[in-house]
Design a protein around this motif. Structure first.
Motif, PDB file in Angstrom:
ATOM      1  N   ALA A 433     -81.359 -31.340 -50.010  1.00  0.00           N
ATOM      2  CA  ALA A 433     -80.946 -30.138 -49.284  1.00  0.00           C
ATOM      3  C   ALA A 433     -80.767 -30.372 -47.786  1.00  0.00           C
ATOM      4  CB  ALA A 433     -81.959 -29.026 -49.514  1.00  0.00           C
ATOM      5  N   LEU A 434     -81.491 -31.361 -47.240  1.00  0.00           N
ATOM      6  CA  LEU A 434     -81.439 -31.578 -45.790  1.00  0.00           C
ATOM      7  C   LEU A 434     -80.860 -32.954 -45.510  1.00  0.00           C
ATOM      8  CD1 LEU A 434     -85.010 -30.266 -44.938  1.00  0.00           C
ATOM      9  CD2 LEU A 434     -82.879 -29.201 -44.237  1.00  0.00           C
ATOM     10  N   GLN A 435     -79.735 -33.006 -44.851  1.00  0.00           N
ATOM     11  CA  GLN A 435     -79.115 -34.290 -44.529  1.00  0.00           C
ATOM     12  C   GLN A 435     -78.661 -34.289 -43.080  1.00  0.00           C
ATOM     13  OE1 GLN A 435     -78.856 -37.217 -46.190  1.00  0.00           O
ATOM     14  NE2 GLN A 435     -80.178 -36.349 -47.776  1.00  0.00           N
ATOM     15  N   ILE A 436     -78.226 -35.459 -42.614  1.00  0.00           N
ATOM     16  CA  ILE A 436     -77.874 -35.565 -41.192  1.00  0.00           C
ATOM     17  C   ILE A 436     -76.606 -36.387 -40.991  1.00  0.00           C
ATOM     18  CG2 ILE A 436     -79.355 -37.585 -40.892  1.00  0.00           C
ATOM     19  CD1 ILE A 436     -79.931 -36.522 -38.036  1.00  0.00           C
ATOM     20  N   VAL A 437     -75.861 -36.048 -39.947  1.00  0.00           N
ATOM     21  CA  VAL A 437     -74.766 -36.891 -39.463  1.00  0.00           C
ATOM     22  C   VAL A 437     -75.203 -37.359 -38.079  1.00  0.00           C
ATOM     23  CG1 VAL A 437     -72.356 -36.986 -38.782  1.00  0.00           C
ATOM     24  CG2 VAL A 437     -73.040 -35.549 -40.705  1.00  0.00           C
ATOM     25  N   PHE A 438     -75.315 -38.668 -37.915  1.00  0.00           N
ATOM     26  CA  PHE A 438     -75.829 -39.203 -36.655  1.00  0.00           C
ATOM     27  C   PHE A 438     -74.738 -39.312 -35.596  1.00  0.00           C
ATOM     28  CE2 PHE A 438     -78.850 -40.931 -39.771  1.00  0.00           C
ATOM     29  CZ  PHE A 438     -80.040 -40.554 -39.186  1.00  0.00           C
ATOM     30  N   GLN A 439     -75.201 -39.564 -34.385  1.00  0.00           N
ATOM     31  CA  GLN A 439     -74.278 -39.671 -33.263  1.00  0.00           C
ATOM     32  C   GLN A 439     -73.383 -40.892 -33.369  1.00  0.00           C
ATOM     33  OE1 GLN A 439     -76.191 -39.795 -29.467  1.00  0.00           O
ATOM     34  NE2 GLN A 439     -74.345 -40.288 -28.369  1.00  0.00           N
ATOM     35  N   ASN A 440     -74.024 -42.012 -33.648  1.00  0.00           N
ATOM     36  CA  ASN A 440     -73.294 -43.270 -33.551  1.00  0.00           C
ATOM     37  C   ASN A 440     -73.022 -43.824 -34.941  1.00  0.00           C
ATOM     38  OD1 ASN A 440     -72.357 -45.784 -33.087  1.00  0.00           O
ATOM     39  ND2 ASN A 440     -73.992 -46.402 -31.712  1.00  0.00           N
ATOM     40  N   PRO A 441     -71.786 -43.667 -35.436  1.00  0.00           N
ATOM     41  CA  PRO A 441     -71.523 -44.102 -36.806  1.00  0.00           C
ATOM     42  C   PRO A 441     -71.674 -45.607 -36.984  1.00  0.00           C
ATOM     43  CG  PRO A 441     -69.486 -43.454 -35.718  1.00  0.00           C
ATOM     44  CD  PRO A 441     -70.593 -43.116 -34.777  1.00  0.00           C
ATOM     45  N   ASP A 442     -71.592 -46.365 -35.899  1.00  0.00           N
ATOM     46  CA  ASP A 442     -71.773 -47.812 -36.024  1.00  0.00           C
ATOM     47  C   ASP A 442     -73.173 -48.144 -36.486  1.00  0.00           C
ATOM     48  OD1 ASP A 442     -69.313 -48.928 -35.238  1.00  0.00           O
ATOM     49  OD2 ASP A 442     -69.725 -48.226 -33.205  1.00  0.00           O
ATOM     50  N   ALA A 443     -74.143 -47.435 -35.936  1.00  0.00           N
ATOM     51  CA  ALA A 443     -75.528 -47.712 -36.297  1.00  0.00           C
ATOM     52  C   ALA A 443     -75.923 -46.984 -37.570  1.00  0.00           C
ATOM     53  CB  ALA A 443     -76.454 -47.288 -35.152  1.00  0.00           C
ATOM     54  N   ALA A 444     -75.203 -45.920 -37.891  1.00  0.00           N
ATOM     55  CA  ALA A 444     -75.615 -45.091 -39.020  1.00  0.00           C
ATOM     56  C   ALA A 444     -75.111 -45.630 -40.354  1.00  0.00           C
ATOM     57  CB  ALA A 444     -75.121 -43.666 -38.828  1.00  0.00           C
ATOM     58  N   LEU A 445     -74.134 -46.530 -40.299  1.00  0.00           N
ATOM     59  CA  LEU A 445     -73.631 -47.110 -41.536  1.00  0.00           C
ATOM     60  C   LEU A 445     -74.048 -48.574 -41.580  1.00  0.00           C
ATOM     61  CD1 LEU A 445     -69.985 -45.697 -41.439  1.00  0.00           C
ATOM     62  CD2 LEU A 445     -71.971 -44.721 -42.578  1.00  0.00           C
ATOM     63  N   ASN A 446     -74.563 -48.993 -42.727  1.00  0.00           N
ATOM     64  CA  ASN A 446     -74.956 -50.390 -42.863  1.00  0.00           C
ATOM     65  C   ASN A 446     -73.708 -51.260 -42.789  1.00  0.00           C
ATOM     66  OD1 ASN A 446     -75.898 -52.918 -43.680  1.00  0.00           O
ATOM     67  ND2 ASN A 446     -77.522 -51.981 -44.887  1.00  0.00           N
ATOM     68  N   ARG A 447     -73.668 -52.146 -41.773  1.00  0.00           N
ATOM     69  CA  ARG A 447     -72.419 -52.876 -41.534  1.00  0.00           C
ATOM     70  C   ARG A 447     -72.144 -53.937 -42.598  1.00  0.00           C
ATOM     71  NH1 ARG A 447     -76.410 -53.769 -38.084  1.00  0.00           N
ATOM     72  NH2 ARG A 447     -77.063 -55.877 -37.534  1.00  0.00           N
ATOM     73  N   ARG A 448     -73.105 -54.211 -43.448  1.00  0.00           N
ATOM     74  CA  ARG A 448     -72.870 -55.197 -44.498  1.00  0.00           C
ATOM     75  C   ARG A 448     -72.393 -54.563 -45.800  1.00  0.00           C
ATOM     76  NH1 ARG A 448     -74.149 -60.483 -43.984  1.00  0.00           N
ATOM     77  NH2 ARG A 448     -74.313 -60.999 -41.797  1.00  0.00           N
ATOM     78  N   PHE A 449     -72.344 -53.236 -45.842  1.00  0.00           N
ATOM     79  CA  PHE A 449     -71.959 -52.560 -47.081  1.00  0.00           C
ATOM     80  C   PHE A 449     -70.527 -52.062 -46.972  1.00  0.00           C
ATOM     81  CE2 PHE A 449     -76.452 -50.983 -48.497  1.00  0.00           C
ATOM     82  CZ  PHE A 449     -76.893 -52.290 -48.495  1.00  0.00           C
ATOM     83  N   SER A 450     -69.852 -51.992 -48.112  1.00  0.00           N
ATOM     84  CA  SER A 450     -68.531 -51.358 -48.118  1.00  0.00           C
ATOM     85  C   SER A 450     -68.728 -49.848 -48.142  1.00  0.00           C
ATOM     86  CB  SER A 450     -67.738 -51.811 -49.342  1.00  0.00           C
ATOM     87  OG  SER A 450     -68.330 -51.284 -50.509  1.00  0.00           O
ATOM     88  N   VAL A 451     -67.673 -49.136 -47.769  1.00  0.00           N
ATOM     89  CA  VAL A 451     -67.741 -47.678 -47.775  1.00  0.00           C
ATOM     90  C   VAL A 451     -68.111 -47.180 -49.163  1.00  0.00           C
ATOM     91  CG1 VAL A 451     -66.376 -45.587 -47.506  1.00  0.00           C
ATOM     92  CG2 VAL A 451     -66.081 -47.487 -45.908  1.00  0.00           C
ATOM     93  N   ARG A 452     -67.510 -47.813 -50.177  1.00  0.00           N
ATOM     94  CA  ARG A 452     -67.782 -47.386 -51.552  1.00  0.00           C
ATOM     95  C   ARG A 452     -69.276 -47.496 -51.843  1.00  0.00           C
ATOM     96  NH1 ARG A 452     -64.187 -50.160 -54.138  1.00  0.00           N
ATOM     97  NH2 ARG A 452     -62.881 -48.390 -54.678  1.00  0.00           N
ATOM     98  N   ARG A 453     -69.866 -48.612 -51.453  1.00  0.00           N
ATOM     99  CA  ARG A 453     -71.288 -48.821 -51.751  1.00  0.00           C
ATOM    100  C   ARG A 453     -72.158 -47.812 -51.003  1.00  0.00           C
ATOM    101  NH1 ARG A 453     -74.778 -54.377 -51.049  1.00  0.00           N
ATOM    102  NH2 ARG A 453     -76.757 -53.439 -51.643  1.00  0.00           N
ATOM    103  N   ILE A 454     -71.779 -47.519 -49.759  1.00  0.00           N
ATOM    104  CA  ILE A 454     -72.569 -46.579 -48.953  1.00  0.00           C
ATOM    105  C   ILE A 454     -72.587 -45.204 -49.623  1.00  0.00           C
ATOM    106  CG2 ILE A 454     -72.560 -45.268 -46.785  1.00  0.00           C
ATOM    107  CD1 ILE A 454     -71.467 -47.881 -45.454  1.00  0.00           C
ATOM    108  N   ILE A 455     -71.402 -44.733 -50.018  1.00  0.00           N
ATOM    109  CA  ILE A 455     -71.354 -43.377 -50.589  1.00  0.00           C
ATOM    110  C   ILE A 455     -71.921 -43.361 -52.007  1.00  0.00           C
ATOM    111  CG2 ILE A 455     -69.835 -41.430 -51.140  1.00  0.00           C
ATOM    112  CD1 ILE A 455     -68.014 -42.334 -48.920  1.00  0.00           C
ATOM    113  N   ASN A 456     -71.603 -44.406 -52.775  1.00  0.00           N
ATOM    114  CA  ASN A 456     -72.129 -44.465 -54.139  1.00  0.00           C
ATOM    115  C   ASN A 456     -73.648 -44.433 -54.167  1.00  0.00           C
ATOM    116  OD1 ASN A 456     -69.892 -44.379 -55.697  1.00  0.00           O
ATOM    117  ND2 ASN A 456     -69.665 -46.595 -55.912  1.00  0.00           N
ATOM    118  N   ARG A 457     -74.257 -45.166 -53.237  1.00  0.00           N
ATOM    119  CA  ARG A 457     -75.712 -45.198 -53.214  1.00  0.00           C
ATOM    120  C   ARG A 457     -76.269 -43.793 -52.984  1.00  0.00           C
ATOM    121  NH1 ARG A 457     -79.786 -48.291 -55.262  1.00  0.00           N
ATOM    122  NH2 ARG A 457     -81.674 -47.411 -54.367  1.00  0.00           N
ATOM    123  N   ALA A 458     -75.646 -43.055 -52.082  1.00  0.00           N
ATOM    124  CA  ALA A 458     -76.100 -41.690 -51.821  1.00  0.00           C
ATOM    125  C   ALA A 458     -75.921 -40.829 -53.061  1.00  0.00           C
ATOM    126  CB  ALA A 458     -75.333 -41.094 -50.651  1.00  0.00           C
TER     127      ALA A 458
END
Lengths: 685, 305
Positions: A433-458
């Motif tokens: 129910a509670l989620q966040i969008v951070f200020q700096n997307p560079d730090a908020a996304l794991n740079r070793r993961f693909s976009v697909r993996r990031i969203i799929n994991r969630a």
């Protein structure tokens, strides 16, 4: 021409390229501009346009793979291109100063402030004692109230605003012919930014220095500069008097930029922001014809084939567009009108926080980051959270999310049931129910993961989606944040800032959240991208009925998106109410000061209310009303002795101030009073 | 010197947003870019060339050497011959061909060094991840143990362990691995400390991910650069450590052609003018360590970018 009458800076057909993998990639394409003595010239454009390259190139200070291909640079009448290395070094030492974005990095962390500033005078040929005397004097000029004490300090002992003052003092120490300011206030709080800008304006009057001001912030440029140039893809596309360019822009790019900014009065439920379609061309791309063609709604055949000339429109106003007289008819990329159905409220707040407090223990001190905060967030609304850094905005968000454990006695309820203080103890429904969008997307996304993996994991963790069902959800999510599914395999580093932020938003929405905390989600982005992200957030809210807790230092953005606004100062709630109520008088004196600090692109000047000194330390908050040390409407002893209660002054409008609301209304209709007590910035100890 | 300025420029201009296909391909592109940079680095190439020769010796040494490195019954007739065209590096006290022994000796030292460094890196990375991620009490306790280990000189610790466990290659691997682990743990911990402050870690916590997932799936891939660099640095030290321990008699036992052992067996006759049975194995150790250091330099520069 003699040095006395020559322009401070003259660039003539300057071409700069970076060599990347053996290929020269043009960054500046035939830039011609001149800055008269004593004039302030602003250069605006999105990141990657070549603004900073221009600043470095004119001092012949490019990285090793950068080179000036052709053109001429004259500073105070002296031609740099034919000058020897020694000559250039000498010129840099005596004629040109530069102030960078991050003052913390511009100062040597291991040398006392006094010694660093004195060095400038010593290089100019003063004796040690003389240099220290003049250091004392110049620090006084940049309105540091106790120069002797500041001189004995190290840079890290000063706040960001104070550091920037020192850097400006060093820049002015040699009385340069040209002062280059490269995003000097980006990263500073609005109130500090306002002070630094005031200072630059004041000193410019005193020293008569010519200023080359580089910023992505149109409002700052508008306020500080007499003339502006708009840079796009290394090409100067429009130039003229600041007022003319901002009120009567004649290049589609300028028109587009100005439309991206949430201006006063615009609101998400009636007006969508416009954005500029497409992306900045890649570094050194081959751009035939007009550089803006690919993103221009007015582009025609001729734009692709012929480079437009710099049409002179009179009064020094010039536009590099074939159809400059039509620029303002640029079609919108998004419909301007939007309708938001009125939400039904069943009266149960989605989040109810009571007596929220957080004390951090640091080096034996108790720091009250948040003090007895009680607030409700209603379903489907956007609650804007504003305040200077250190006011407790982010702490509140972290407590709500369960990332930090609040002090005993704090209560958070989600839709009527209590939330466990730590995320690990929360049910999976509460986590979702509670989620966040951070200020700096560079730090908020794991740079070793693909976009697909990031969203799929969630999707997997939050809703237990698997296999085909997950693929479908992934596509839906990507679609809802307008993210091209063909890019799902890319890694964050391959995406632009705006696309990265879309991925972060998709991740936050993976579990159909009730509340999404947006912690400065657009402050790392360019204005055109910011507009697109704000539109997206508004659309998502309209479609999904999600509630936002929106944290931002940009009051224009907060006003655009928020239904209600809460103002925090030193961890205390100072004012809360409907957005328009908070933005129109009567305000809490702190809100009033925050509002007056923000420059606007329309150029309307609110009476400036100066906040003196810096935010007191939360480890040792002032007695009584915590704001009394800086309050422009300080009443008297009562402010120092008693903490005012948070009182309802109008329906749904709460304020923590001793001054009766009618009195505030009357006072705020008048010009602000001069403050009697000490008028110089104080150092924190 | 590396060329950080190129990165500055690239960072400011994100790659084009045109679809580029799948993530695996993207990973390959990144890897290819790294290899391209490595292939331009002269230090790396020089190191890799020398190291490659030693690896070749280790694998094919026995097949290519002119004589049996362990000697034959008739060797004793040619003992202590100076270097010549029939014995490039001369012969030792037992008449064995020093060249053949040096070539074949590469195998033991390389295998043991690689295994020991690998063990140390795996252990150290795990400790570093756990201490760096949890901090607090776990960090304090584990790091004090690490400090205690670091305070004991390698040779003393190794000597005790080797005496207790008996000298063998496996003991060498375990001892060196355990001695290296704390050093690697410190480096990895420092990297994890800055990494865990990044918001993607908080985003993972907000999905209620378990700590092992966050440590090993989220953070580990982002700290591979310091781990790889540390691995290569430690590999050089491992070779020194093995040579030292065998020289002291705690490692590989005769008649193995191990370089440290050769030096031990022959250094006593140095003052008799017989320099070759000692010098050539010593040079081999030096060349191998230097080649690894050159490789380390090249790799760390590419990763630093």
């Amino acid at each position: 021409m003699t040095a006395a009458t020559a322009p401070a800076l003259e660039l003539d057909d300057l071409n700069v390229a970076y060599t990347v993998r053996g290929i020269d990639r043009p960054v500046l394409r035939g830039v011609t501009l001149s800055i008269a003595q004593g004039e302030s010239y602003g250069l605006v454009g999105e990141s990657g346009c070549g603004k900073s390259t221009a600043a470095f190139a004119l001092m012949r200070y490019l990285p090793r793979n950068g080179k000036i291909q052709s053109g001429s640079i004259r500073i105070a009448g002296q031609e740099l291109m034919s000058m020897s290395e020694d000559g250039v070094r000498n010129l840099r030492a005596t004629q040109v100063s530069m102030v960078y974005q991050n003052p913390g990095a511009a100062l040597n962390p291991s040398i006392h402030i006094g010694d660093q500033v004195a060095e400038v005078f010593e290089i100019a040929g003063g004796s040690g004692a003389q240099a220290r005397e003049r250091t004392h004097e110049i620090l006084g000029k940049v309105q540091i109230s106790d120069p002797a004490r500041v001189m004995r300090r190290y840079p890290h002992q000063l706040s960001g605003g104070m550091q920037q003052r020192v850097v400006i003092a060093m820049a002015l120490a040699k009385d340069p012919a040209l002062l280059i300011l490269d995003e000097p206030t980006t990263g500073l709080d609005a109130t500090v930014e306002a002070e630094v800008l005031d200072l630059v304006a004041l000193l410019r009057g005193e020293f008569g220095t010519s200023v080359f001001f580089i910023s992505h912030n149109l409002a700052v440029i508008r306020r500080m500069c007499e003339r502006v140039g708009v840079l796009y893809a290394g090409r100067l596309v429009e130039e003229g008097q600041a007022e003319t360019v901002f009120t009567d822009p004649r290049h589609p790019y300028t028109v587009g930029l100005l439309r991206c900014i949430p201006k006063g009065g615009l609101r998400k439920d009636v007006h969508r922001l416009d954005s500029i379609p497409g992306f900045l061309p890649q570094l050194g791309a081959d751009l035939p014809g007009c550089v803006f063609t690919d993103r221009c709604g007015l582009a025609r055949e001729i734009c692709r084939e012929h480079e437009p000339e710099f049409h002179q429109l009179g009064g020094g106003h010039a536009s590099r567009c074939h159809f400059h007289d039509e620029a303002q008819t640029l079609p919108r990329t998004t419909p301007s009108h939007t309708e938001v159905p009125k939400r039904e409220s069943n009266g149960v707040p989605v989040v109810k926080a009571e007596h929220m407090a957080k004390t951090f223990h640091q080096e034996g001190h108790d720091v009250r980051a948040l003090d007895d905060l009680s607030i409700e967030i209603r379903p489907g609304e956007t609650l804007g959270l504003v305040g200077e850094s250190g006011s407790g905005k982010t702490t509140f968000a972290r407590l709500l999310l369960g990332l930090t454990e609040p002090d005993q006695g704090s209560i958070v309820e989600l839709e009527g049931h209590p939330l466990a203080p730590r995320i690990a103890k929360r049910s999976s429904d509460d986590v979702r129910a509670l989620q966040i969008v951070f200020q700096n997307p560079d730090a908020a996304l794991n740079r070793r993961f693909s976009v697909r993996r990031i969203i799929n994991r969630a999707l997997t963790k939050l809703v237990g989606a698997k296999g085909e069902g997950r693929d479908t959800r992934l596509r839906e999510l990507a679609h809802s944040v307008r993210f091209d599914v063909r890019l799902l395999g890319a890694r964050p580093a391959q995406l632009s800032g705006g696309l990265k932020q879309r991925v972060a938003i998709a991740r936050a929405f993976a579990g159909e959240p009730l509340v999404v905390v947006c912690d400065e989600p657009t402050s790392a982005l360019d204005v055109s991208v910011q507009a697109a992200i704000l539109n997206l957030l508004a659309d998502l809210q309209r479609d999904k009925g999600v509630t936002y807790l929106f944290i931002s230092h940009d009051l224009g953005v907060v006003r655009y998106l928020s239904d209600r606004i809460a103002v925090l100062y030193l961890g205390r709630l100072m004012e809360v109410g409907d957005a328009e109520t908070v933005f129109s008088a009567p305000h809490h004196p702190y809100t009033e000061a925050l509002l007056s600090a923000v420059p606007s692109v329309e150029g309307e000047e609110r009476p400036r209310i100066r906040l003196e000194g810096e935010i007191p330390s939360a480890a040792d908050p002032p007695s009584g009303c915590v704001f009394h040390t800086r309050c422009p409407r300080y009443l008297g002893a009562i402010c120092e002795e008693q903490e005012p209660p948070l009182a309802e002054v109008e329906r749904g409008h709460f304020m923590r101030c001793h001054i009766p609301v009618d009195e505030l209304r009357r006072l705020q209709a008048e010009p602000p009073p001069p403050r009697a007590r000490g008028s110089q910035a104080k150092t924190t100890s | 010197m590396s060329r950080p300025e190129e990165q500055v420029v690239l960072a400011e201009h994100p790659l084009p947003e045109t679809p580029r296909g799948e993530g695996d391909e993207e990973a390959r592109v990144a890897r290819r870019e790294r290899l391209r940079l490595l292939s331009r680095s002269k230090t790396f190439l020089a190191g890799a060339l020398v190291f490659g020769v030693f690896v070749f010796c280790a694998i094919f040494g026995e097949a290519v050497v002119p004589y049996d490195p362990l000697g034959s019954p008739t060797d004793i007739l040619n003992k202590l011959e100076a270097p010549s065209s029939s014995h490039y590096f001369g012969t030792d006290q037992l008449g064995r061909d020093v060249f053949s022994r040096v070539v074949v000796g590469a195998r033991d030292i390389l295998v043991v060094a690689l295994a020991a460094t690998l063990l140390g890196t795996v252990l150290g990375a795990a400790i570093g991840l756990v201490t760096g991620y949890f901090r607090g009490l776990v960090d304090d306790v584990l790091m004090r143990i690490v400090d205690a280990f670091l305070a004991i000189p390698l040779v003393i610790l190794a000597t005790v362990a080797l005496v207790a466990l008996g000298p063998s290659k496996v003991t060498l691997v375990v001892v060196i691995g355990i001695v290296f682990a704390p050093i690697i743990a410190r480096t990895v911990r420092a990297a994890v400390l800055s990494e865990r402050e990044l918001e993607y870690v908080q985003a993972a916590r907000l999905r209620n991910e378990h700590a092992p997932y966050i440590m090993f799936a989220e953070i580990l891939p982002n700290v591979t650069a310091p781990i790889v660099v540390e691995f290569t640095v430690r590999l050089g030290y491992a070779i020194f450590a093995i040579a030292t321990l065998t020289f002291l008699g705690f490692g590989v036992q005769p008649p193995s052609p191990d370089w440290g052992l050769q030096i031990k067996e022959n250094y006593v006759i140095l003052n008799g003018g017989y320099w070759w049975p000692t010098l050539f194995p010593a040079l081999a150790i030096a060349a191998l360590v230097i080649s690894i250091n050159l490789i380390t330099d090249g790799i760390s520069r590419v990763f630093e970018r």
